[in-house]
Design a protein around this motif. Structure first.
Motif, PDB file in Angstrom:
ATOM      1  N   LEU A  66      52.039 -31.725   8.339  1.00  0.00           N
ATOM      2  CA  LEU A  66      53.482 -31.506   8.236  1.00  0.00           C
ATOM      3  C   LEU A  66      54.211 -32.181   9.389  1.00  0.00           C
ATOM      4  CD1 LEU A  66      53.765 -27.757   7.121  1.00  0.00           C
ATOM      5  CD2 LEU A  66      54.033 -29.810   5.720  1.00  0.00           C
ATOM      6  N   ALA A  77      54.429 -35.760   8.618  1.00  0.00           N
ATOM      7  CA  ALA A  77      55.281 -36.030   7.461  1.00  0.00           C
ATOM      8  C   ALA A  77      56.756 -35.791   7.751  1.00  0.00           C
ATOM      9  CB  ALA A  77      54.855 -35.156   6.281  1.00  0.00           C
ATOM     10  N   ALA A  78      57.061 -34.983   8.770  1.00  0.00           N
ATOM     11  CA  ALA A  78      58.453 -34.568   9.001  1.00  0.00           C
ATOM     12  C   ALA A  78      59.087 -35.188  10.236  1.00  0.00           C
ATOM     13  CB  ALA A  78      58.520 -33.042   9.108  1.00  0.00           C
ATOM     14  N   CYS A 120      54.154 -22.870   6.258  1.00  0.00           N
ATOM     15  CA  CYS A 120      55.530 -23.382   6.310  1.00  0.00           C
ATOM     16  C   CYS A 120      56.355 -22.618   7.347  1.00  0.00           C
ATOM     17  CB  CYS A 120      56.180 -23.273   4.933  1.00  0.00           C
ATOM     18  SG  CYS A 120      55.558 -24.479   3.729  1.00  0.00           S
ATOM     19  N   HIS A 161      63.156 -29.502  11.645  1.00  0.00           N
ATOM     20  CA  HIS A 161      62.367 -30.302  10.713  1.00  0.00           C
ATOM     21  C   HIS A 161      61.818 -29.357   9.649  1.00  0.00           C
ATOM     22  CE1 HIS A 161      62.493 -33.755  13.467  1.00  0.00           C
ATOM     23  NE2 HIS A 161      62.227 -32.906  14.427  1.00  0.00           N
ATOM     24  N   PRO A 220      60.217 -29.366   6.137  1.00  0.00           N
ATOM     25  CA  PRO A 220      59.642 -30.262   5.123  1.00  0.00           C
ATOM     26  C   PRO A 220      60.120 -29.889   3.719  1.00  0.00           C
ATOM     27  CG  PRO A 220      57.952 -29.454   6.639  1.00  0.00           C
ATOM     28  CD  PRO A 220      59.179 -28.640   6.889  1.00  0.00           C
ATOM     29  N   ASP A 221      60.345 -30.899   2.921  1.00  0.00           N
ATOM     30  CA  ASP A 221      60.775 -30.662   1.540  1.00  0.00           C
ATOM     31  C   ASP A 221      59.756 -29.817   0.785  1.00  0.00           C
ATOM     32  OD1 ASP A 221      63.064 -32.125   1.977  1.00  0.00           O
ATOM     33  OD2 ASP A 221      62.245 -33.996   1.150  1.00  0.00           O
ATOM     34  N   CYS A 227      58.162 -27.423   1.767  1.00  0.00           N
ATOM     35  CA  CYS A 227      58.246 -26.022   2.188  1.00  0.00           C
ATOM     36  C   CYS A 227      59.556 -25.366   1.767  1.00  0.00           C
ATOM     37  CB  CYS A 227      58.126 -25.917   3.712  1.00  0.00           C
ATOM     38  SG  CYS A 227      56.480 -26.251   4.354  1.00  0.00           S
ATOM     39  N   ILE A 273      51.754 -36.951   0.271  1.00  0.00           N
ATOM     40  CA  ILE A 273      53.091 -37.176   0.797  1.00  0.00           C
ATOM     41  C   ILE A 273      53.033 -38.285   1.848  1.00  0.00           C
ATOM     42  CG2 ILE A 273      53.910 -34.824   0.363  1.00  0.00           C
ATOM     43  CD1 ILE A 273      53.373 -34.171   3.289  1.00  0.00           C
ATOM     44  N   TRP A 295      53.381 -24.790  -2.547  1.00  0.00           N
ATOM     45  CA  TRP A 295      53.957 -26.073  -2.156  1.00  0.00           C
ATOM     46  C   TRP A 295      54.958 -26.571  -3.196  1.00  0.00           C
ATOM     47  CZ3 TRP A 295      53.021 -26.793   2.670  1.00  0.00           C
ATOM     48  CH2 TRP A 295      51.774 -26.496   3.246  1.00  0.00           C
TER      49      TRP A 295
END
Length: 481
Positions: free
Chosen positions: A108, A111-112, A354, A365, A367-368, A370, A390, A476
Protein backbone atom coordinates in the motif's frame (compact mmCIF):
# COMPACT_ATOMS: atom_id res chain seq x y z
CA UNK A 1 61.15 10.35 -0.62
CA UNK A 2 59.98 8.34 2.40
CA UNK A 3 56.54 9.75 3.13
CA UNK A 4 56.29 7.73 6.35
CA UNK A 5 58.83 10.07 8.06
CA UNK A 6 57.13 13.44 8.27
CA UNK A 7 58.38 14.62 11.70
CA UNK A 8 61.12 16.94 10.43
CA UNK A 9 61.08 18.43 6.98
CA UNK A 10 62.95 21.46 5.75
CA UNK A 11 61.36 24.10 3.53
CA UNK A 12 63.71 23.15 0.74
CA UNK A 13 62.53 19.53 0.77
CA UNK A 14 58.87 20.40 0.19
CA UNK A 15 58.16 19.56 -3.41
CA UNK A 16 55.59 21.10 -5.65
CA UNK A 17 53.65 17.87 -5.35
CA UNK A 18 53.68 18.18 -1.58
CA UNK A 19 52.28 21.73 -1.72
CA UNK A 20 49.43 20.64 -3.96
CA UNK A 21 48.74 17.70 -1.68
CA UNK A 22 48.71 20.01 1.34
CA UNK A 23 46.29 22.39 -0.38
CA UNK A 24 43.96 19.51 -1.22
CA UNK A 25 44.17 18.27 2.37
CA UNK A 26 43.23 21.71 3.74
CA UNK A 27 40.30 21.95 1.32
CA UNK A 28 39.16 18.46 2.32
CA UNK A 29 39.32 19.34 6.04
CA UNK A 30 37.29 22.52 5.49
CA UNK A 31 34.75 20.63 3.41
CA UNK A 32 34.49 17.94 6.08
CA UNK A 33 33.90 20.55 8.79
CA UNK A 34 31.14 22.17 6.75
CA UNK A 35 29.58 18.77 6.12
CA UNK A 36 29.69 17.89 9.82
CA UNK A 37 28.08 21.23 10.72
CA UNK A 38 25.34 20.71 8.16
CA UNK A 39 24.63 17.14 9.28
CA UNK A 40 24.72 18.17 12.92
CA UNK A 41 22.07 20.75 12.19
CA UNK A 42 20.05 18.09 10.39
CA UNK A 43 20.32 15.53 13.17
CA UNK A 44 19.56 18.00 15.95
CA UNK A 45 16.52 19.58 14.38
CA UNK A 46 17.55 22.89 12.83
CA UNK A 47 14.40 24.76 11.92
CA UNK A 48 15.08 25.11 8.20
CA UNK A 49 12.31 24.87 5.64
CA UNK A 50 13.74 21.53 4.54
CA UNK A 51 13.51 20.16 8.07
CA UNK A 52 10.00 21.55 8.45
CA UNK A 53 9.01 19.62 5.34
CA UNK A 54 10.54 16.49 6.82
CA UNK A 55 8.65 16.88 10.05
CA UNK A 56 5.40 17.42 8.18
CA UNK A 57 5.52 13.93 6.72
CA UNK A 58 2.69 12.04 8.42
CA UNK A 59 4.86 9.17 9.63
CA UNK A 60 7.54 11.58 10.88
CA UNK A 61 5.28 13.12 13.52
CA UNK A 62 6.69 12.31 16.93
CA UNK A 63 6.16 13.25 20.52
CA UNK A 64 8.68 15.39 22.33
CA UNK A 65 10.11 14.98 25.79
CA UNK A 66 10.12 11.19 25.93
CA UNK A 67 13.60 10.92 27.41
CA UNK A 68 13.59 10.08 31.08
CA UNK A 69 15.68 8.40 33.76
CA UNK A 70 15.25 4.76 34.61
CA UNK A 71 14.03 4.69 38.20
CA UNK A 72 14.91 1.05 38.75
CA UNK A 73 18.67 1.11 38.43
CA UNK A 74 19.57 4.79 38.48
CA UNK A 75 20.85 4.75 34.92
CA UNK A 76 19.35 6.64 32.05
CA UNK A 77 16.65 4.60 30.39
CA UNK A 78 17.67 3.14 27.03
CA UNK A 79 14.88 5.04 25.27
CA UNK A 80 17.36 7.47 23.79
CA UNK A 81 18.29 9.09 20.51
CA UNK A 82 16.92 6.83 17.79
CA UNK A 83 14.44 5.07 20.06
CA UNK A 84 12.56 8.33 20.39
CA UNK A 85 11.90 8.06 16.67
CA UNK A 86 10.10 4.69 16.67
CA UNK A 87 6.91 6.33 15.55
CA UNK A 88 4.91 3.33 14.29
CA UNK A 89 5.19 -0.28 15.49
CA UNK A 90 3.07 -3.23 14.37
CA UNK A 91 3.22 -5.80 17.16
CA UNK A 92 2.99 -9.11 15.33
CA UNK A 93 1.27 -11.74 17.47
CA UNK A 94 2.48 -15.05 15.99
CA UNK A 95 -0.15 -16.96 13.99
CA UNK A 96 -2.51 -13.99 13.72
CA UNK A 97 -1.77 -12.86 10.16
CA UNK A 98 1.00 -10.39 10.93
CA UNK A 99 3.24 -11.47 8.05
CA UNK A 100 0.44 -10.98 5.53
CA UNK A 101 -0.50 -7.62 7.09
CA UNK A 102 3.12 -6.45 6.92
CA UNK A 103 3.39 -7.42 3.26
CA UNK A 104 0.16 -5.64 2.33
CA UNK A 105 1.14 -2.49 4.26
CA UNK A 106 4.40 -2.24 2.31
CA UNK A 107 2.53 -2.68 -0.96
CA UNK A 108 0.00 0.00 0.00
CA UNK A 109 2.92 2.33 0.74
CA UNK A 110 4.39 1.67 -2.71
CA UNK A 111 0.99 2.09 -4.35
CA UNK A 112 -0.06 5.29 -2.58
CA UNK A 113 3.10 7.36 -2.00
CA UNK A 114 5.10 8.90 -4.84
CA UNK A 115 8.82 9.43 -4.43
CA UNK A 116 10.01 13.06 -4.93
CA UNK A 117 9.95 14.24 -8.55
CA UNK A 118 8.49 10.91 -9.65
CA UNK A 119 11.74 9.10 -8.99
CA UNK A 120 11.89 5.35 -9.24
CA UNK A 121 13.74 2.89 -7.06
CA UNK A 122 16.32 2.59 -9.83
CA UNK A 123 16.83 6.37 -9.83
CA UNK A 124 17.31 6.30 -6.06
CA UNK A 125 19.70 3.36 -6.24
CA UNK A 126 21.91 5.09 -8.83
CA UNK A 127 21.91 8.38 -6.88
CA UNK A 128 22.81 6.63 -3.64
CA UNK A 129 25.68 4.88 -5.40
CA UNK A 130 27.01 8.26 -6.57
CA UNK A 131 26.64 9.67 -3.05
CA UNK A 132 28.45 6.68 -1.59
CA UNK A 133 31.39 7.09 -3.98
CA UNK A 134 31.78 10.86 -3.92
CA UNK A 135 30.31 12.33 -0.73
CA UNK A 136 30.23 9.78 2.07
CA UNK A 137 33.35 8.99 4.10
CA UNK A 138 32.29 5.41 4.84
CA UNK A 139 30.09 2.73 3.28
CA UNK A 140 26.61 4.21 2.87
CA UNK A 141 25.20 0.69 2.59
CA UNK A 142 27.02 -0.87 5.54
CA UNK A 143 25.09 -2.61 8.28
CA UNK A 144 25.05 -0.52 11.48
CA UNK A 145 27.59 -1.38 14.13
CA UNK A 146 26.35 -3.29 17.13
CA UNK A 147 27.69 -5.54 19.82
CA UNK A 148 26.12 -6.71 23.07
CA UNK A 149 28.74 -5.29 25.45
CA UNK A 150 28.42 -1.88 23.84
CA UNK A 151 24.66 -2.08 24.34
CA UNK A 152 24.86 -3.34 27.94
CA UNK A 153 27.30 -0.60 28.95
CA UNK A 154 25.04 2.13 27.59
CA UNK A 155 27.54 3.18 24.90
CA UNK A 156 25.15 2.34 22.09
CA UNK A 157 23.08 5.47 22.64
CA UNK A 158 25.86 8.03 23.12
CA UNK A 159 26.06 10.76 20.47
CA UNK A 160 29.49 9.66 19.25
CA UNK A 161 28.04 6.28 18.27
CA UNK A 162 25.04 7.74 16.48
CA UNK A 163 26.72 8.14 13.10
CA UNK A 164 27.87 4.54 13.23
CA UNK A 165 24.32 3.35 13.79
CA UNK A 166 22.57 5.82 11.52
CA UNK A 167 24.65 7.43 8.77
CA UNK A 168 23.10 10.62 7.33
CA UNK A 169 20.02 10.24 5.19
CA UNK A 170 17.93 12.66 3.18
CA UNK A 171 14.21 12.16 3.64
CA UNK A 172 13.00 15.04 1.48
CA UNK A 173 14.71 14.38 -1.86
CA UNK A 174 17.12 17.32 -1.85
CA UNK A 175 20.29 15.26 -2.37
CA UNK A 176 21.58 12.01 -3.81
CA UNK A 177 21.30 10.52 -0.33
CA UNK A 178 17.49 10.47 -0.55
CA UNK A 179 16.16 7.43 1.29
CA UNK A 180 12.58 6.28 0.53
CA UNK A 181 10.13 5.19 3.26
CA UNK A 182 9.71 1.50 4.00
CA UNK A 183 7.83 -0.93 6.26
CA UNK A 184 10.63 -2.86 7.98
CA UNK A 185 9.71 -6.35 9.14
CA UNK A 186 12.20 -7.65 11.70
CA UNK A 187 10.42 -10.98 12.09
CA UNK A 188 11.07 -13.00 15.22
CA UNK A 189 13.43 -12.25 18.07
CA UNK A 190 14.23 -8.55 17.55
CA UNK A 191 13.55 -6.38 20.59
CA UNK A 192 12.12 -2.91 19.99
CA UNK A 193 15.27 -1.45 21.53
CA UNK A 194 17.30 -2.99 18.67
CA UNK A 195 15.23 -1.74 15.77
CA UNK A 196 17.42 -0.20 13.10
CA UNK A 197 16.51 3.12 11.46
CA UNK A 198 16.92 1.87 7.91
CA UNK A 199 16.84 -1.22 5.74
CA UNK A 200 19.52 -1.98 3.15
CA UNK A 201 18.50 -4.30 0.33
CA UNK A 202 21.23 -6.37 -1.29
CA UNK A 203 23.84 -3.73 -0.36
CA UNK A 204 22.54 -1.59 -3.23
CA UNK A 205 19.73 0.64 -1.95
CA UNK A 206 18.85 1.99 1.46
CA UNK A 207 15.29 2.61 2.71
CA UNK A 208 14.22 4.57 5.79
CA UNK A 209 12.11 2.51 8.20
CA UNK A 210 8.92 4.43 8.93
CA UNK A 211 7.00 1.50 10.38
CA UNK A 212 8.54 -1.44 12.21
CA UNK A 213 7.02 -4.92 12.40
CA UNK A 214 8.24 -7.60 14.78
CA UNK A 215 7.01 -10.57 16.78
CA UNK A 216 7.13 -8.64 20.00
CA UNK A 217 4.65 -7.43 22.63
CA UNK A 218 3.19 -3.97 23.07
CA UNK A 219 5.90 -1.51 24.07
CA UNK A 220 5.45 2.12 25.09
CA UNK A 221 8.75 3.04 23.42
CA UNK A 222 6.78 3.29 20.18
CA UNK A 223 4.52 6.30 19.85
CA UNK A 224 1.87 4.50 17.79
CA UNK A 225 1.30 0.78 18.25
CA UNK A 226 -0.85 -1.50 16.10
CA UNK A 227 -1.73 -5.16 16.41
CA UNK A 228 -4.06 -7.83 15.03
CA UNK A 229 -5.90 -10.29 17.27
CA UNK A 230 -7.30 -13.64 16.30
CA UNK A 231 -10.25 -15.58 17.68
CA UNK A 232 -8.48 -17.21 20.66
CA UNK A 233 -9.59 -20.84 20.36
CA UNK A 234 -8.66 -21.18 16.70
CA UNK A 235 -5.43 -19.34 17.51
CA UNK A 236 -4.35 -22.15 19.88
CA UNK A 237 -4.99 -24.73 17.18
CA UNK A 238 -3.02 -22.73 14.65
CA UNK A 239 -0.08 -22.65 17.05
CA UNK A 240 -0.21 -26.42 17.45
CA UNK A 241 -0.44 -27.15 13.72
CA UNK A 242 2.43 -24.78 13.01
CA UNK A 243 4.66 -26.82 15.32
CA UNK A 244 3.56 -30.16 13.89
CA UNK A 245 3.19 -29.40 10.18
CA UNK A 246 5.57 -26.52 9.35
CA UNK A 247 8.34 -26.51 11.92
CA UNK A 248 7.98 -30.19 12.66
CA UNK A 249 8.92 -30.81 16.28
CA UNK A 250 9.50 -34.44 17.21
CA UNK A 251 9.00 -33.38 20.83
CA UNK A 252 5.37 -32.35 20.23
CA UNK A 253 2.88 -34.83 21.75
CA UNK A 254 -0.69 -35.52 20.66
CA UNK A 255 -2.89 -32.43 20.75
CA UNK A 256 -4.90 -33.52 23.81
CA UNK A 257 -1.72 -34.15 25.80
CA UNK A 258 -0.29 -30.76 24.81
CA UNK A 259 -3.50 -28.94 25.74
CA UNK A 260 -3.96 -30.78 29.04
CA UNK A 261 -0.37 -30.19 30.11
CA UNK A 262 -0.70 -26.42 29.81
CA UNK A 263 -4.29 -26.33 31.11
CA UNK A 264 -3.21 -28.18 34.25
CA UNK A 265 -0.35 -25.74 34.78
CA UNK A 266 -2.69 -22.76 34.51
CA UNK A 267 -5.20 -24.23 36.96
CA UNK A 268 -2.48 -25.25 39.42
CA UNK A 269 -1.02 -21.73 39.61
CA UNK A 270 -3.90 -19.24 39.29
CA UNK A 271 -1.73 -16.49 40.81
CA UNK A 272 1.34 -17.46 38.80
CA UNK A 273 4.61 -16.67 40.62
CA UNK A 274 8.17 -17.89 40.20
CA UNK A 275 7.41 -21.62 40.24
CA UNK A 276 4.77 -21.11 37.56
CA UNK A 277 7.15 -19.27 35.25
CA UNK A 278 9.92 -21.82 35.84
CA UNK A 279 7.54 -24.64 34.92
CA UNK A 280 6.30 -22.69 31.91
CA UNK A 281 9.84 -22.17 30.64
CA UNK A 282 10.57 -25.87 31.11
CA UNK A 283 7.51 -26.82 29.05
CA UNK A 284 8.45 -24.50 26.22
CA UNK A 285 11.94 -25.93 26.20
CA UNK A 286 10.54 -29.45 26.24
CA UNK A 287 8.03 -28.99 23.41
CA UNK A 288 9.91 -26.27 21.49
CA UNK A 289 6.62 -24.64 20.57
CA UNK A 290 4.46 -21.66 21.50
CA UNK A 291 3.07 -21.04 24.96
CA UNK A 292 -0.72 -21.37 24.44
CA UNK A 293 -1.78 -19.86 27.78
CA UNK A 294 -3.48 -16.52 27.07
CA UNK A 295 -0.69 -15.60 24.66
CA UNK A 296 -2.62 -12.72 23.09
CA UNK A 297 -3.04 -11.17 26.55
CA UNK A 298 0.73 -11.40 26.98
CA UNK A 299 1.42 -9.63 23.67
CA UNK A 300 -1.09 -6.86 24.34
CA UNK A 301 -0.13 -6.43 28.02
CA UNK A 302 -3.80 -6.95 28.89
CA UNK A 303 -4.39 -6.36 32.61
CA UNK A 304 -6.77 -9.02 33.89
CA UNK A 305 -5.24 -10.07 37.22
CA UNK A 306 -7.67 -8.20 39.48
CA UNK A 307 -10.89 -8.76 37.54
CA UNK A 308 -13.87 -10.41 39.28
CA UNK A 309 -13.84 -14.15 38.75
CA UNK A 310 -17.13 -14.26 36.84
CA UNK A 311 -16.57 -11.07 34.87
CA UNK A 312 -17.45 -11.14 31.18
CA UNK A 313 -17.50 -8.52 28.45
CA UNK A 314 -20.39 -9.37 26.14
CA UNK A 315 -19.89 -8.18 22.58
CA UNK A 316 -21.54 -6.41 20.86
CA UNK A 317 -24.22 -5.80 23.49
CA UNK A 318 -23.12 -4.49 26.92
CA UNK A 319 -26.54 -3.35 28.10
CA UNK A 320 -28.26 -4.47 31.32
CA UNK A 321 -25.09 -4.04 33.39
CA UNK A 322 -24.97 -2.54 36.86
CA UNK A 323 -23.09 0.72 37.39
CA UNK A 324 -20.01 -0.90 38.94
CA UNK A 325 -19.67 -3.31 36.03
CA UNK A 326 -20.14 -0.51 33.52
CA UNK A 327 -17.25 1.38 35.13
CA UNK A 328 -15.06 -1.69 34.77
CA UNK A 329 -16.18 -2.16 31.16
CA UNK A 330 -15.24 1.43 30.36
CA UNK A 331 -11.88 1.20 32.15
CA UNK A 332 -10.83 -1.90 30.17
CA UNK A 333 -12.13 -0.42 26.92
CA UNK A 334 -10.34 2.91 27.37
CA UNK A 335 -7.06 1.27 28.41
CA UNK A 336 -6.94 -0.87 25.28
CA UNK A 337 -7.94 2.03 23.04
CA UNK A 338 -5.29 4.28 24.61
CA UNK A 339 -2.46 1.83 24.00
CA UNK A 340 -3.30 0.81 20.44
CA UNK A 341 -3.93 3.19 17.57
CA UNK A 342 -5.59 0.29 15.79
CA UNK A 343 -6.29 -3.11 17.36
CA UNK A 344 -7.61 -5.18 14.49
CA UNK A 345 -9.09 -8.61 13.94
CA UNK A 346 -8.05 -11.37 11.54
CA UNK A 347 -11.72 -11.98 10.70
CA UNK A 348 -11.72 -8.39 9.37
CA UNK A 349 -8.22 -8.44 7.92
CA UNK A 350 -8.72 -6.16 4.94
CA UNK A 351 -10.44 -3.53 7.07
CA UNK A 352 -7.67 -3.90 9.67
CA UNK A 353 -4.84 -3.41 7.14
CA UNK A 354 -6.55 -0.43 5.55
CA UNK A 355 -7.22 1.19 8.93
CA UNK A 356 -3.60 0.76 10.01
CA UNK A 357 -2.32 2.29 6.78
CA UNK A 358 -4.73 5.23 6.87
CA UNK A 359 -3.79 5.97 10.49
CA UNK A 360 -0.08 5.57 9.65
CA UNK A 361 -0.35 8.27 6.95
CA UNK A 362 -2.81 10.36 8.99
CA UNK A 363 -5.35 10.17 6.20
CA UNK A 364 -3.04 11.88 3.68
CA UNK A 365 -2.79 8.73 1.57
CA UNK A 366 -6.02 6.75 1.38
CA UNK A 367 -5.66 3.96 -1.20
CA UNK A 368 -8.56 3.55 -3.58
CA UNK A 369 -8.70 -0.16 -2.79
CA UNK A 370 -9.38 0.74 0.86
CA UNK A 371 -12.06 3.38 0.21
CA UNK A 372 -15.52 1.95 -0.34
CA UNK A 373 -17.38 5.23 0.15
CA UNK A 374 -18.91 5.04 -3.32
CA UNK A 375 -18.26 1.40 -4.07
CA UNK A 376 -21.09 -1.03 -4.62
CA UNK A 377 -20.95 -4.63 -3.54
CA UNK A 378 -18.32 -4.31 -0.81
CA UNK A 379 -20.33 -6.74 1.26
CA UNK A 380 -20.83 -9.21 -1.61
CA UNK A 381 -19.33 -12.60 -1.01
CA UNK A 382 -17.16 -12.54 -4.14
CA UNK A 383 -16.02 -8.94 -3.78
CA UNK A 384 -12.36 -8.80 -2.82
CA UNK A 385 -12.05 -12.58 -2.50
CA UNK A 386 -9.39 -13.03 -5.18
CA UNK A 387 -6.00 -11.54 -5.91
CA UNK A 388 -5.50 -8.62 -8.29
CA UNK A 389 -2.78 -6.17 -9.32
CA UNK A 390 -2.28 -2.44 -8.75
CA UNK A 391 0.36 0.06 -9.88
CA UNK A 392 3.66 0.37 -8.03
CA UNK A 393 4.62 4.06 -7.82
CA UNK A 394 8.11 3.14 -6.59
CA UNK A 395 8.91 1.50 -9.93
CA UNK A 396 6.23 2.91 -12.25
CA UNK A 397 5.36 6.47 -11.12
CA UNK A 398 3.65 7.25 -14.42
CA UNK A 399 1.37 4.21 -13.96
CA UNK A 400 2.16 2.73 -17.34
CA UNK A 401 1.10 -0.57 -15.78
CA UNK A 402 4.01 -2.72 -16.83
CA UNK A 403 3.04 -6.19 -15.62
CA UNK A 404 6.37 -6.97 -13.97
CA UNK A 405 6.23 -3.73 -11.95
CA UNK A 406 2.75 -4.19 -10.51
CA UNK A 407 1.85 -5.21 -6.97
CA UNK A 408 -0.15 -8.33 -6.20
CA UNK A 409 -2.85 -7.69 -3.59
CA UNK A 410 -4.90 -10.28 -1.74
CA UNK A 411 -4.63 -13.47 0.26
CA UNK A 412 -3.74 -16.83 -1.25
CA UNK A 413 -3.49 -19.93 0.96
CA UNK A 414 -0.56 -21.24 -1.07
CA UNK A 415 1.55 -18.18 -0.30
CA UNK A 416 0.21 -16.99 3.04
CA UNK A 417 -0.56 -20.13 5.06
CA UNK A 418 3.17 -20.99 5.55
CA UNK A 419 2.57 -24.62 4.64
CA UNK A 420 -0.02 -25.39 7.34
CA UNK A 421 -2.46 -28.05 6.12
CA UNK A 422 -4.97 -27.87 8.97
CA UNK A 423 -6.40 -24.47 9.78
CA UNK A 424 -7.55 -23.57 13.26
CA UNK A 425 -10.92 -22.03 12.40
CA UNK A 426 -12.00 -25.00 10.29
CA UNK A 427 -10.68 -27.63 12.71
CA UNK A 428 -12.37 -25.91 15.66
CA UNK A 429 -15.81 -26.77 14.28
CA UNK A 430 -14.98 -30.48 14.39
CA UNK A 431 -13.62 -30.59 17.95
CA UNK A 432 -15.28 -32.57 20.73
CA UNK A 433 -16.81 -30.67 23.68
CA UNK A 434 -14.09 -31.75 26.12
CA UNK A 435 -11.39 -30.46 23.76
CA UNK A 436 -13.16 -27.12 23.42
CA UNK A 437 -13.33 -26.95 27.20
CA UNK A 438 -9.55 -27.34 27.37
CA UNK A 439 -9.15 -24.53 24.84
CA UNK A 440 -11.49 -22.30 26.83
CA UNK A 441 -9.49 -22.96 30.00
CA UNK A 442 -6.25 -22.03 28.25
CA UNK A 443 -7.69 -18.86 26.72
CA UNK A 444 -10.20 -17.59 29.31
CA UNK A 445 -8.49 -14.19 29.52
CA UNK A 446 -7.91 -13.98 25.78
CA UNK A 447 -11.62 -14.58 25.15
CA UNK A 448 -12.37 -11.58 27.34
CA UNK A 449 -9.68 -9.52 25.61
CA UNK A 450 -10.97 -10.47 22.17
CA UNK A 451 -14.46 -9.19 22.92
CA UNK A 452 -13.14 -5.90 24.26
CA UNK A 453 -10.80 -5.51 21.28
CA UNK A 454 -13.63 -5.96 18.79
CA UNK A 455 -15.60 -3.22 20.54
CA UNK A 456 -12.54 -0.95 20.47
CA UNK A 457 -11.84 -1.69 16.80
CA UNK A 458 -15.44 -0.90 15.86
CA UNK A 459 -15.15 2.51 17.54
CA UNK A 460 -11.75 3.18 15.96
CA UNK A 461 -13.29 2.52 12.53
CA UNK A 462 -16.26 4.79 13.27
CA UNK A 463 -13.90 7.57 14.38
CA UNK A 464 -11.72 7.17 11.30
CA UNK A 465 -14.64 7.17 8.88
CA UNK A 466 -16.10 10.29 10.47
CA UNK A 467 -12.74 12.09 10.50
CA UNK A 468 -11.92 11.47 6.83
CA UNK A 469 -15.41 11.19 5.36
CA UNK A 470 -14.89 7.68 4.00
CA UNK A 471 -16.12 4.15 4.43
CA UNK A 472 -13.28 1.72 5.07
CA UNK A 473 -13.67 -1.41 2.96
CA UNK A 474 -14.56 -4.76 4.44
CA UNK A 475 -13.02 -6.36 1.35
CA UNK A 476 -10.61 -4.89 -1.17
CA UNK A 477 -12.21 -2.41 -3.55
CA UNK A 478 -10.73 -3.97 -6.65
CA UNK A 479 -10.01 -1.66 -9.58
CA UNK A 480 -12.08 -2.21 -12.68
CA UNK A 481 -10.25 -4.12 -15.36
Amino acid sequence: MNEGKTDIRSDTSVSKYGKVKKTILIFYVLFSILTVIKMSAFLHGTEDDEIDDLRNQPWQQKNEGRLRDDETDGRRNQRLVFMDNVTHFLSHIPKSGGTYASSMLQKLLQAAVRLPNNRTERDVMMAQAIFNRSMHDSNFFAEPEFNQSMFDEGLYWRPEWRSRRMPPVDLTGETDAYTPPFVCDHGFGTAVSRFQPYFVRQQRIRFKCEMWVAEGPWNDIAHNVYTVLREPLSHVLSQYFHCTEVRIRQEMPAMDVWLETYANLKEEFPNKGKVYYDRLAALQKRFRCYNPIDSESVYTAFRYEHLPEEYTYPYPNTENRDEETKKLDKSLFEDLKRRFQIIGDTSQMTKTICAIFIDFTQGKHIPDICDCTHAKGDGDEDHGSRTFFISNLYTDPHTLSFQNNRLKIGYTPEQNSHGVKHHGSAYLKEMAPDQRELLTTLRSNDLLLYNISRAVFAEQIRDMEARYGIRVCDRWNQPKT
